[in-house]
Design a protein around this motif. Structure first.
Motif, PDB file in Angstrom:
ATOM      1  N   MET A 229       1.023  -1.573   0.012  1.00  0.00           N
ATOM      2  CA  MET A 229       0.199   0.036   0.237  1.00  0.00           C
ATOM      3  C   MET A 229       0.897   1.489   0.512  1.00  0.00           C
ATOM      4  SD  MET A 229      -2.628  -1.083   2.917  1.00  0.00           S
ATOM      5  CE  MET A 229      -4.003  -2.189   2.738  1.00  0.00           C
ATOM      6  N   LYS A 230       2.235   1.254   0.091  1.00  0.00           N
ATOM      7  CA  LYS A 230       2.778   2.124   0.682  1.00  0.00           C
ATOM      8  C   LYS A 230       3.548   2.968  -0.676  1.00  0.00           C
ATOM      9  CE  LYS A 230       6.789   0.379   2.878  1.00  0.00           C
ATOM     10  NZ  LYS A 230       6.855  -0.882   4.237  1.00  0.00           N
ATOM     11  N   TYR A 231       3.697   1.867  -1.445  1.00  0.00           N
ATOM     12  CA  TYR A 231       4.568   2.257  -2.742  1.00  0.00           C
ATOM     13  C   TYR A 231       3.767   3.166  -3.923  1.00  0.00           C
ATOM     14  CZ  TYR A 231       8.246  -0.459  -0.064  1.00  0.00           C
ATOM     15  OH  TYR A 231       8.818  -0.389   0.775  1.00  0.00           O
ATOM     16  N   ARG A 232       4.513   3.392  -4.615  1.00  0.00           N
ATOM     17  CA  ARG A 232       3.847   4.257  -5.673  1.00  0.00           C
ATOM     18  C   ARG A 232       3.871   3.433  -6.786  1.00  0.00           C
ATOM     19  NH1 ARG A 232       2.962   8.946  -9.162  1.00  0.00           N
ATOM     20  NH2 ARG A 232       4.111   8.277 -11.773  1.00  0.00           N
ATOM     21  N   HIS A 233       2.027   2.712  -7.295  1.00  0.00           N
ATOM     22  CA  HIS A 233       1.926   1.449  -7.938  1.00  0.00           C
ATOM     23  C   HIS A 233       1.126   1.980  -9.300  1.00  0.00           C
ATOM     24  CE1 HIS A 233       2.312  -1.793  -5.965  1.00  0.00           C
ATOM     25  NE2 HIS A 233       1.551  -1.527  -5.321  1.00  0.00           N
ATOM     26  N   TYR A 234       1.186   1.203 -10.149  1.00  0.00           N
ATOM     27  CA  TYR A 234       0.577   1.210 -11.548  1.00  0.00           C
ATOM     28  C   TYR A 234       0.699   2.549 -12.284  1.00  0.00           C
ATOM     29  CZ  TYR A 234      -2.125  -1.973  -8.191  1.00  0.00           C
ATOM     30  OH  TYR A 234      -1.703  -2.725  -6.898  1.00  0.00           O
ATOM     31  N   ALA A 235       1.446   3.158 -12.335  1.00  0.00           N
ATOM     32  CA  ALA A 235       1.900   4.228 -12.591  1.00  0.00           C
ATOM     33  C   ALA A 235       2.422   4.076 -14.143  1.00  0.00           C
ATOM     34  CB  ALA A 235       2.405   6.016 -12.142  1.00  0.00           C
ATOM     35  N   PRO A 236       1.312   4.901 -15.578  1.00  0.00           N
ATOM     36  CA  PRO A 236       2.788   4.664 -16.085  1.00  0.00           C
ATOM     37  C   PRO A 236       2.924   5.988 -16.644  1.00  0.00           C
ATOM     38  CG  PRO A 236       0.049   5.865 -16.416  1.00  0.00           C
ATOM     39  CD  PRO A 236       0.169   5.174 -15.393  1.00  0.00           C
ATOM     40  N   LYS A 237       3.765   6.726 -17.780  1.00  0.00           N
ATOM     41  CA  LYS A 237       4.670   7.194 -17.693  1.00  0.00           C
ATOM     42  C   LYS A 237       3.982   8.778 -17.588  1.00  0.00           C
ATOM     43  CE  LYS A 237       8.788   5.192 -20.142  1.00  0.00           C
ATOM     44  NZ  LYS A 237       7.629   3.427 -20.433  1.00  0.00           N
ATOM     45  N   ALA A 238       2.864   8.923 -18.424  1.00  0.00           N
ATOM     46  CA  ALA A 238       2.305   9.787 -17.877  1.00  0.00           C
ATOM     47  C   ALA A 238       1.219  10.291 -17.325  1.00  0.00           C
ATOM     48  CB  ALA A 238       0.912  10.024 -19.237  1.00  0.00           C
ATOM     49  N   ASP A 239       0.989  11.549 -17.076  1.00  0.00           N
ATOM     50  CA  ASP A 239       0.390  12.199 -15.790  1.00  0.00           C
ATOM     51  C   ASP A 239      -1.063  11.887 -15.577  1.00  0.00           C
ATOM     52  OD1 ASP A 239       2.422  13.653 -13.900  1.00  0.00           O
ATOM     53  OD2 ASP A 239       2.639  14.857 -15.507  1.00  0.00           O
ATOM     54  N   VAL A 240      -2.100  11.683 -14.520  1.00  0.00           N
ATOM     55  CA  VAL A 240      -3.342  10.596 -14.740  1.00  0.00           C
ATOM     56  C   VAL A 240      -3.856  10.847 -13.599  1.00  0.00           C
ATOM     57  CG1 VAL A 240      -4.635   8.673 -13.853  1.00  0.00           C
ATOM     58  CG2 VAL A 240      -1.969   7.893 -15.176  1.00  0.00           C
ATOM     59  N   ILE A 241      -4.938  11.922 -14.441  1.00  0.00           N
ATOM     60  CA  ILE A 241      -5.751  12.567 -12.954  1.00  0.00           C
ATOM     61  C   ILE A 241      -7.624  11.806 -13.497  1.00  0.00           C
ATOM     62  CG2 ILE A 241      -7.295  14.635 -12.581  1.00  0.00           C
ATOM     63  CD1 ILE A 241      -4.334  16.138 -14.732  1.00  0.00           C
ATOM     64  N   ALA A 242      -7.905  11.714 -12.556  1.00  0.00           N
ATOM     65  CA  ALA A 242      -8.908  10.999 -11.949  1.00  0.00           C
ATOM     66  C   ALA A 242     -10.025  11.879 -12.548  1.00  0.00           C
ATOM     67  CB  ALA A 242      -9.244   9.827 -10.893  1.00  0.00           C
ATOM     68  N   VAL A 243     -11.116  12.052 -13.102  1.00  0.00           N
ATOM     69  CA  VAL A 243     -12.410  13.329 -12.865  1.00  0.00           C
ATOM     70  C   VAL A 243     -13.258  11.968 -12.614  1.00  0.00           C
ATOM     71  CG1 VAL A 243     -12.991  14.480 -15.034  1.00  0.00           C
ATOM     72  CG2 VAL A 243     -10.635  13.913 -14.825  1.00  0.00           C
ATOM     73  N   ARG A 244     -14.562  12.994 -11.615  1.00  0.00           N
ATOM     74  CA  ARG A 244     -15.409  12.353 -11.553  1.00  0.00           C
ATOM     75  C   ARG A 244     -16.689  13.387 -12.085  1.00  0.00           C
ATOM     76  NH1 ARG A 244     -15.103   8.707  -7.228  1.00  0.00           N
ATOM     77  NH2 ARG A 244     -13.932   8.807  -5.876  1.00  0.00           N
ATOM     78  N   GLY A 245     -17.310  12.929 -13.195  1.00  0.00           N
ATOM     79  CA  GLY A 245     -19.071  13.411 -13.402  1.00  0.00           C
ATOM     80  C   GLY A 245     -19.407  12.698 -14.731  1.00  0.00           C
ATOM     81  N   SER A 246     -20.408  13.307 -14.900  1.00  0.00           N
ATOM     82  CA  SER A 246     -21.445  12.408 -16.512  1.00  0.00           C
ATOM     83  C   SER A 246     -20.515  12.681 -17.552  1.00  0.00           C
ATOM     84  CB  SER A 246     -22.613  13.402 -15.917  1.00  0.00           C
ATOM     85  OG  SER A 246     -21.857  14.944 -16.559  1.00  0.00           O
ATOM     86  N   ALA A 247     -21.078  12.606 -18.688  1.00  0.00           N
ATOM     87  CA  ALA A 247     -20.577  12.179 -19.652  1.00  0.00           C
ATOM     88  C   ALA A 247     -19.892  13.859 -20.188  1.00  0.00           C
ATOM     89  CB  ALA A 247     -20.737  11.290 -20.411  1.00  0.00           C
TER      90      ALA A 247
END
Ligand code: TXA
Ligand code: MG
Length: 338
Positions: A229-247
């Motif tokens: 749990m404490k390590y950075r994980h699953y990360a591609p080279k790109a910055d990932v931003i999770a966005v919540r909301g409708s289409a």
């Protein structure tokens, strides 16, 4: 080292089992993600896993077995809940953390008094473990920190030249790693959500807790129940931003940020209003598709030269909890409301 490409035929699995017996590393398909296997009864073989992945040595490994009976010598105590869970969900995408026996090499459990054990459902995985005749220690077959591989070519992208062989068994069906549950406290607790969902666990066990680290980052100084749990994980080279909301709100949010290297991972059928290159995630209401797509989609984004990836954030119920858990780690918990 030349990495052999093997098929999932009986002959090739026998060859892979010989390599495992000889203390070599072999990547193999499971129903969740590809694993990077070594014989789990030998310290020197297990150490090679940490070296090949660049994995911190305090992050313990899962032992893979091919029968319930094989669990008994690995644990000092088997609580009744372990039998209940095995009857309901093994073979399958569920890992149990139990008090370990002295037979488990220290490198497997990274010095903890517990051991994580899983009986996978994938035919090739079961045949490999049975043919090897020993438990197989296996983390996901990616370089430490990268998205887990769900196809053999992604294993090779990270591990070619570092391991003896890879068995190509096609795409993994579940697509995210197994559920990890600890049975070492009074009340069973989920340390990592996965293919066996919390409602499924509650149905057979009654009360089940979900560790707070499943949905939120660890506070500074807080100890992780599961070192992973404490390590950075699953990360591609790109910055990932999770966005919540409708289409509509997602499209408006992303389009306002369009530019060089900006891409969107959006729900299938919701791509029409997006003005940036799109990767499809599966339908909004279908967490099975999303689970199967997530890691592959993150790697596709890198292949396409993505620098910023806006991801439509799924709902967190059922299997969606596992999808959002991996997404939030890939995003370093960077989340926005559209
Ligand atoms: O689906 C899966 O579980 C895949 C396939 C290959 O079986 N394996 C996998 O392994 O995901 P890995 O090493 O990538 O993740 C294992 C997780 C880590 O978060 C680790 O910290 C945790 O399980 N873990 C292992 N042993 C533990 C223990 N004794 N106590 C608590 N957490 C443990
Ligand atoms: Mg992993």
């Amino acid at each position: 080292m030349k990495t052999l490409r093997l098929s999932a035929s009986g002959e090739d699995i026998a060859r892979a089992a010989e390599l495992i017996r000889g203390g070599e590393l072999v990547a193999f398909p499971t129903e969740t993600v590809y694993g990077l296997g070594a014989r789990g009864d030998r310290e020197d073989a297990v150490r090679k896993i940490f070296a090949a992945k660049g994995r911190p040595s305090d992050n313990p490994l899962i032992l893979h077995i091919a029968s319930f009976g094989a669990l008994l010598p690995l644990c000092s105590r088997v609580p009744p809940a372990a039998r209940t869970l095995a009857d309901a969900f093994w073979p399958g995408p569920l890992t149990m953390v139990l008090p370990r026996s002295e037979r488990v090499p220290g490198a497997v459990s990274a010095g903890l008094p517990t051991v994580a054990v899983r009986f996978p459902a994938h035919r090739a995985a079961r045949q490999l473990i049975a043919a090897a005749g020993v438990p197989i220690a296996a983390p996901s077959a990616n370089l430490s920190g990268s998205p887990s591989p769900t196809e053999a070519r992604r294993v090779l992208a990270d591990m070619d030249g570092r391991i003896a062989a890879v068995i190509d068994g096609g795409s993994c069906e579940v697509g995210v790693e197994s559920t990890v549950i600890t049975l070492c406290d009074d009340i069973p607790r989920v340390l990592r959500p996965g293919g066996i969902t919390v409602p499924m666990l509650r149905e057979v066990l009654g009360e089940v807790r979900v560790d707070p680290a499943v949905t939120a980052p660890l506070a500074p100084g807080q100890t992780a129940s599961s070192p992973g749990m404490k390590y950075r994980h699953y990360a591609p080279k790109a910055d990932v931003i999770a966005v919540r909301g409708s289409a509509e709100r997602f499209a408006r949010y992303v389009n306002a940020r369009a530019g060089e290297g900006v891409m969107a991972l959006c729900f299938t059928g919701e791509e029409q209003n997006l003005a940036v290159p799109v990767i499809l995630f599966g339908e909004r209401g279908d967490p099975r598709q999303q689970a199967r797509r997530l890691f592959e989609a993150l790697r596709e984004a890198d292949d396409k030269g993505c620098r910023t990836l806006y991801v439509a954030c799924p709902r967190e119920d059922g299997l969606g909890l596992a999808v959002v858990n991996r997404l939030m780690r890939a995003a370093g918990f960077h989340e926005e409301e559209a």
